[in-house]
Design a protein around this motif. Structure first.
Motif, PDB file in Angstrom:
ATOM      1  N   ASP A 145      -1.006 -14.924  60.555  1.00  0.00           N
ATOM      2  CA  ASP A 145      -1.940 -15.987  60.163  1.00  0.00           C
ATOM      3  C   ASP A 145      -3.231 -15.943  60.962  1.00  0.00           C
ATOM      4  OD1 ASP A 145      -2.663 -18.140  58.566  1.00  0.00           O
ATOM      5  OD2 ASP A 145      -1.943 -19.615  60.009  1.00  0.00           O
ATOM      6  N   THR A 146      -3.838 -14.740  61.012  1.00  0.00           N
ATOM      7  CA  THR A 146      -5.104 -14.574  61.708  1.00  0.00           C
ATOM      8  C   THR A 146      -6.020 -13.683  60.889  1.00  0.00           C
ATOM      9  OG1 THR A 146      -6.157 -13.698  63.716  1.00  0.00           O
ATOM     10  CG2 THR A 146      -4.159 -12.621  63.001  1.00  0.00           C
ATOM     11  N   ALA A 147      -7.319 -13.903  61.024  1.00  0.00           N
ATOM     12  CA  ALA A 147      -8.302 -13.080  60.318  1.00  0.00           C
ATOM     13  C   ALA A 147      -8.760 -11.910  61.171  1.00  0.00           C
ATOM     14  CB  ALA A 147      -9.515 -13.925  59.926  1.00  0.00           C
ATOM     15  N   ASP A 148      -8.246 -11.811  62.379  1.00  0.00           N
ATOM     16  CA  ASP A 148      -8.742 -10.838  63.353  1.00  0.00           C
ATOM     17  C   ASP A 148      -7.688  -9.772  63.640  1.00  0.00           C
ATOM     18  OD1 ASP A 148      -8.956 -10.434  66.721  1.00  0.00           O
ATOM     19  OD2 ASP A 148     -10.707 -10.044  65.478  1.00  0.00           O
ATOM     20  N   TRP A 149      -8.099  -8.492  63.584  1.00  0.00           N
ATOM     21  CA  TRP A 149      -7.191  -7.361  63.842  1.00  0.00           C
ATOM     22  C   TRP A 149      -6.560  -7.465  65.229  1.00  0.00           C
ATOM     23  CZ3 TRP A 149      -5.328  -2.470  62.261  1.00  0.00           C
ATOM     24  CH2 TRP A 149      -5.016  -1.577  63.285  1.00  0.00           C
ATOM     25  N   ASN A 150      -7.359  -7.800  66.223  1.00  0.00           N
ATOM     26  CA  ASN A 150      -6.869  -7.790  67.602  1.00  0.00           C
ATOM     27  C   ASN A 150      -5.809  -8.849  67.866  1.00  0.00           C
ATOM     28  OD1 ASN A 150      -8.560  -5.648  68.502  1.00  0.00           O
ATOM     29  ND2 ASN A 150     -10.274  -7.076  68.587  1.00  0.00           N
ATOM     30  N   SER A 151      -5.878  -9.973  67.166  1.00  0.00           N
ATOM     31  CA  SER A 151      -4.910 -11.039  67.402  1.00  0.00           C
ATOM     32  C   SER A 151      -3.776 -11.045  66.378  1.00  0.00           C
ATOM     33  CB  SER A 151      -5.616 -12.404  67.412  1.00  0.00           C
ATOM     34  OG  SER A 151      -6.301 -12.620  66.195  1.00  0.00           O
ATOM     35  N   ALA A 152      -3.748 -10.057  65.483  1.00  0.00           N
ATOM     36  CA  ALA A 152      -2.680  -9.985  64.487  1.00  0.00           C
ATOM     37  C   ALA A 152      -1.342  -9.688  65.163  1.00  0.00           C
ATOM     38  CB  ALA A 152      -2.995  -8.898  63.458  1.00  0.00           C
ATOM     39  N   THR A 153      -0.259 -10.184  64.564  1.00  0.00           N
ATOM     40  CA  THR A 153       1.080  -9.899  65.068  1.00  0.00           C
ATOM     41  C   THR A 153       1.437  -8.452  64.757  1.00  0.00           C
ATOM     42  OG1 THR A 153       1.804 -12.183  64.747  1.00  0.00           O
ATOM     43  CG2 THR A 153       3.518 -10.507  64.883  1.00  0.00           C
ATOM     44  N   VAL A 154       1.813  -7.696  65.777  1.00  0.00           N
ATOM     45  CA  VAL A 154       2.195  -6.293  65.597  1.00  0.00           C
ATOM     46  C   VAL A 154       3.653  -6.226  65.155  1.00  0.00           C
ATOM     47  CG1 VAL A 154       2.513  -4.065  66.736  1.00  0.00           C
ATOM     48  CG2 VAL A 154       0.511  -5.471  67.263  1.00  0.00           C
ATOM     49  N   LEU A 155       3.899  -5.510  64.083  1.00  0.00           N
ATOM     50  CA  LEU A 155       5.229  -5.391  63.499  1.00  0.00           C
ATOM     51  C   LEU A 155       5.868  -4.086  63.969  1.00  0.00           C
ATOM     52  CD1 LEU A 155       6.966  -7.006  61.446  1.00  0.00           C
ATOM     53  CD2 LEU A 155       6.094  -5.453  59.690  1.00  0.00           C
ATOM     54  N   ASP A 156       7.054  -4.166  64.549  1.00  0.00           N
ATOM     55  CA  ASP A 156       7.745  -2.996  65.082  1.00  0.00           C
ATOM     56  C   ASP A 156       8.861  -2.579  64.126  1.00  0.00           C
ATOM     57  OD1 ASP A 156       8.996  -1.029  66.517  1.00  0.00           O
ATOM     58  OD2 ASP A 156       9.193  -2.189  68.377  1.00  0.00           O
ATOM     59  N   VAL A 157       8.663  -1.421  63.462  1.00  0.00           N
ATOM     60  CA  VAL A 157       9.719  -0.869  62.611  1.00  0.00           C
ATOM     61  C   VAL A 157      10.175   0.481  63.169  1.00  0.00           C
ATOM     62  CG1 VAL A 157       9.046  -2.089  60.523  1.00  0.00           C
ATOM     63  CG2 VAL A 157       7.988   0.104  61.038  1.00  0.00           C
ATOM     64  N   SER A 158      10.145   0.589  64.496  1.00  0.00           N
ATOM     65  CA  SER A 158      10.595   1.824  65.142  1.00  0.00           C
ATOM     66  C   SER A 158      12.084   2.048  64.913  1.00  0.00           C
ATOM     67  CB  SER A 158      10.311   1.771  66.640  1.00  0.00           C
ATOM     68  OG  SER A 158       8.938   1.605  66.891  1.00  0.00           O
ATOM     69  N   ALA A 159      12.864   0.981  64.983  1.00  0.00           N
ATOM     70  CA  ALA A 159      14.314   1.122  64.910  1.00  0.00           C
ATOM     71  C   ALA A 159      14.894   0.759  63.559  1.00  0.00           C
ATOM     72  CB  ALA A 159      14.966   0.260  65.996  1.00  0.00           C
ATOM     73  N   ALA A 160      14.248  -0.137  62.831  1.00  0.00           N
ATOM     74  CA  ALA A 160      14.853  -0.602  61.574  1.00  0.00           C
ATOM     75  C   ALA A 160      13.792  -1.179  60.648  1.00  0.00           C
ATOM     76  CB  ALA A 160      15.916  -1.658  61.864  1.00  0.00           C
ATOM     77  N   SER A 161      14.143  -1.269  59.368  1.00  0.00           N
ATOM     78  CA  SER A 161      13.279  -1.900  58.376  1.00  0.00           C
ATOM     79  C   SER A 161      13.269  -3.407  58.587  1.00  0.00           C
ATOM     80  CB  SER A 161      13.775  -1.570  56.969  1.00  0.00           C
ATOM     81  OG  SER A 161      13.793  -0.172  56.750  1.00  0.00           O
ATOM     82  N   THR A 162      12.323  -4.084  57.908  1.00  0.00           N
ATOM     83  CA  THR A 162      12.253  -5.533  58.059  1.00  0.00           C
ATOM     84  C   THR A 162      11.778  -6.166  56.755  1.00  0.00           C
ATOM     85  OG1 THR A 162      11.378  -7.326  59.433  1.00  0.00           O
ATOM     86  CG2 THR A 162       9.862  -5.555  58.874  1.00  0.00           C
ATOM     87  N   SER A 163      12.105  -7.439  56.576  1.00  0.00           N
ATOM     88  CA  SER A 163      11.696  -8.183  55.382  1.00  0.00           C
ATOM     89  C   SER A 163      11.180  -9.548  55.815  1.00  0.00           C
ATOM     90  CB  SER A 163      12.874  -8.324  54.411  1.00  0.00           C
ATOM     91  OG  SER A 163      13.948  -9.012  55.034  1.00  0.00           O
ATOM     92  N   GLY A 164      10.741 -10.328  54.851  1.00  0.00           N
ATOM     93  CA  GLY A 164      10.235 -11.658  55.169  1.00  0.00           C
ATOM     94  C   GLY A 164       8.871 -11.663  55.826  1.00  0.00           C
ATOM     95  N   ILE A 165       8.115 -10.604  55.620  1.00  0.00           N
ATOM     96  CA  ILE A 165       6.756 -10.539  56.171  1.00  0.00           C
ATOM     97  C   ILE A 165       5.823 -11.170  55.133  1.00  0.00           C
ATOM     98  CG2 ILE A 165       5.004  -9.060  57.201  1.00  0.00           C
ATOM     99  CD1 ILE A 165       7.724  -9.202  58.678  1.00  0.00           C
ATOM    100  N   ASP A 166       5.782 -12.497  55.147  1.00  0.00           N
ATOM    101  CA  ASP A 166       5.122 -13.275  54.102  1.00  0.00           C
ATOM    102  C   ASP A 166       3.720 -13.712  54.533  1.00  0.00           C
ATOM    103  OD1 ASP A 166       7.597 -13.050  52.860  1.00  0.00           O
ATOM    104  OD2 ASP A 166       8.274 -15.017  53.579  1.00  0.00           O
ATOM    105  N   ALA A 167       2.978 -14.155  53.546  1.00  0.00           N
ATOM    106  CA  ALA A 167       1.642 -14.708  53.807  1.00  0.00           C
ATOM    107  C   ALA A 167       1.379 -15.861  52.861  1.00  0.00           C
ATOM    108  CB  ALA A 167       0.569 -13.644  53.638  1.00  0.00           C
ATOM    109  N   GLN A 168       0.883 -16.956  53.400  1.00  0.00           N
ATOM    110  CA  GLN A 168       0.426 -18.103  52.611  1.00  0.00           C
ATOM    111  C   GLN A 168      -1.094 -18.118  52.697  1.00  0.00           C
ATOM    112  OE1 GLN A 168       2.035 -20.898  50.735  1.00  0.00           O
ATOM    113  NE2 GLN A 168      -0.121 -20.809  50.144  1.00  0.00           N
ATOM    114  N   LEU A 169      -1.761 -17.623  51.648  1.00  0.00           N
ATOM    115  CA  LEU A 169      -3.211 -17.521  51.681  1.00  0.00           C
ATOM    116  C   LEU A 169      -3.852 -18.901  51.541  1.00  0.00           C
ATOM    117  CD1 LEU A 169      -3.888 -14.302  49.566  1.00  0.00           C
ATOM    118  CD2 LEU A 169      -3.426 -14.538  52.013  1.00  0.00           C
ATOM    119  N   ALA A 170      -5.003 -19.040  52.142  1.00  0.00           N
ATOM    120  CA  ALA A 170      -5.726 -20.318  52.135  1.00  0.00           C
ATOM    121  C   ALA A 170      -6.959 -20.224  51.245  1.00  0.00           C
ATOM    122  CB  ALA A 170      -6.139 -20.690  53.555  1.00  0.00           C
ATOM    123  N   THR A 171      -7.387 -21.379  50.733  1.00  0.00           N
ATOM    124  CA  THR A 171      -8.639 -21.463  49.984  1.00  0.00           C
ATOM    125  C   THR A 171      -9.807 -21.238  50.940  1.00  0.00           C
ATOM    126  OG1 THR A 171      -7.645 -23.046  48.464  1.00  0.00           O
ATOM    127  CG2 THR A 171     -10.051 -22.922  48.499  1.00  0.00           C
ATOM    128  N   GLY A 172     -10.800 -20.494  50.476  1.00  0.00           N
ATOM    129  CA  GLY A 172     -11.926 -20.165  51.332  1.00  0.00           C
ATOM    130  C   GLY A 172     -13.052 -21.180  51.271  1.00  0.00           C
TER     131      GLY A 172
END
Length: 459
Positions: free
Chosen positions: A129-156
């Motif tokens: 939930d950030t517009a900035d690359w540097n503060s984005a949550t880093v997703l680690d799929v080194s060991a396994a796959s993952t799901s539930g990586i959702d986004a609720q977009l906002a009106t601009g």
């Protein structure tokens, strides 16, 4: 029924950008170019999946999902991928990501609504939930796959206004005007001015404070590309970012962010090649005018007529400019002309350039007689215990005895096999030569060297 598998490149690489090349000499045959395709989830070195659902704001048209695209961007190395979301459910899935760390971006693009392209009033974001690359949550799929990586977009947020041309200007000039809103935090948006009304509207902006620029480009008149002689500006009647009036949409949309453009000044002249130089070298020369006091961002340029060498730079605000004559060094498939870059009048560095003042009127006769270049060449030798691949990180550059760099294009990379280098297109004179090493790609990531920079000769 088919098997859901990962894509793989030779020598067990997961992306084209990381693949090992296979070199063939004439009539040579290579054998044992084998590959093993693994069903997803069975190979420890490939085939990670990431999935989730993108949701729209309440009341947003469902068709807006057709404008949303999701990308998986590696924190380091290669392997960038992007996918569209399901236009009904908003679901998306990556099925063949290489193990590693990723940032997931949800971007909003124009889409075809049946009558034309439109961009939804949605704010793109990164996972976390950030517009900035540097503060984005880093997703680690080194060991396994993952799901539930959702986004609720906002009106601009929205910025809208009107652009007015100066009296007597061709109304078709509105087709060349674009408007850009950019924030110090990195958010931005842009649009073209309506060529019939002069109105514009920028949507999909994250909440924040923006600098709005009205930029004069070109338009097609049916026979050629035309650049109106109008001055680009920032809101409100400012020449650059630093003096612009900020537009705050932190709490609400803004209207009435208008601009009345001003007629531009011009600089004209002729570029002449050295005696005996091929006439086609003129096609590689560009001319630019930059504000001598640094008050305006960037510069305005023109290309000389390839037959006559004549050029005209338009759209200049009243003021003083440095005019540069440069060889375009990045034109693919074109021989690099052995010509020296220079500034008006016969100068090689910004500090020695003669300003061209168009405060009171246009200027003509700002000519340049380009000269043939000199060269400096040599060979770089690495320390005895240094890896050979470090050579690709070594570069060579020149500066004047006073420490001033000549500008773009006056540096060289060393041959990664022999260490040889050549600095070309130099004016006659004395120069300091610097040898330095930066990072380089080892095929999978960015690597650094342990080489100390130095100057000629061993200084």
């Amino acid at each position: 029924t088919g098997i859901d598998t990962t894509e793989q490149w030779w020598n067990q690489k997961n992306a084209l950008t990381a693949a090992d090349p296979i070199t063939l000499t004439p009539a040579q045959t290579r054998t044992n170019i084998n590959g093993t395709i693994h069903p997803i989830g069975t190979d420890p070195d490939s085939g990670r999946s990431v999935s989730g659902v993108v949701s729209l704001p309440a009341g947003a048209p469902l068709e807006w999902l057709g404008a949303v695209r999701v990308s998986a961007q590696p924190v380091s190395g290669s392997g960038y991928q992007s996918v569209s979301v399901d236009p009904v459910t908003g679901a998306y899935s990556f099925t063949d990501l290489a193990p590693g760390l990723y940032r997931i971006q949800f971007s909003v693009n124009p889409f075809w609504n049946g009558a034309g392209y439109t961009k939804p009033n949605l704010v793109g974001e990164y996972y976390g939930d950030t517009a900035d690359w540097n503060s984005a949550t880093v997703l680690d799929v080194s060991a396994a796959s993952t799901s539930g990586i959702d986004a609720q977009l906002a009106t601009g947020r929205t910025i809208r206004g009107h652009v007015t041309l100066p009296e007597g200007a061709d109304p078709a000039s509105l087709s060349a005007i674009s408007v850009n809103a950019s924030a110090m935090t990195g958010g931005s948006g842009n649009t073209q001015v309506d060529p019939a009304t002069g109105d514009y509207e920028i949507t999909g902006l994250p909440s924040g404070v923006y600098q709005v620029q009205f930029n004069v480009g070109t338009y097609w008149d049916g026979a050629a590309s035309v650049k109106p002689n109008l001055v680009s500006e920032y809101y409100d009647n400012a020449a650059d970012w630093n003096t612009a009036t900020p537009v705050d949409v932190s709490t609400e949309d803004r209207s009435g962010i208008d601009a009345t453009l001003q007629p531009g000044r011009s600089i004209t002249g002729t570029v002449t090649l050295p005696a005996g130089a091929p006439a086609e070298w003129l096609r590689s020369v560009s001319v630019s005018a930059s504000a001598a006091n640094g008050s305006m961002i960037g510069s305005i340029g023109a290309t000389p007529d390839p037959e006559t060498g004549n050029y005209t730079i338009t759209g200049l605000a009243p003021g003083s400019y440095q005019v540069a004559f440069r060889v375009m060094t990045s034109m693919p498939g074109v021989e690099l002309p052995n010509l020296v870059d220079e500034y008006y009048d016969n100068a090689y560095t910004p500090s020695t350039a003669k300003p061209v003042d168009v405060t009171g009127a246009d200027k003509t006769g700002i000519d340049a007689m380009l000269e043939s270049g000199r060269s400096i060449s040599g060979t770089i030798t690495l320390p005895a215990d240094a890896p050979a691949e470090w050579m690709q990180a070594v570069g060579v550059s020149v500066m004047t005895p006073s420490g001033e760099y000549l500008g773009y294009g006056y540096n060289a990379k060393t041959d990664p096999t022999t260490g040889a280098y050549t600095l070309s297109r130099l004016p006659a004179g004395d120069f300091i030569v610097q040898f330095s090493a930066s990072g380089y790609s080892d095929g999978t990531s960015w690597a650094s060297t342990d080489i100390a920079s130095e100057y000629y000769d061993d200084a």
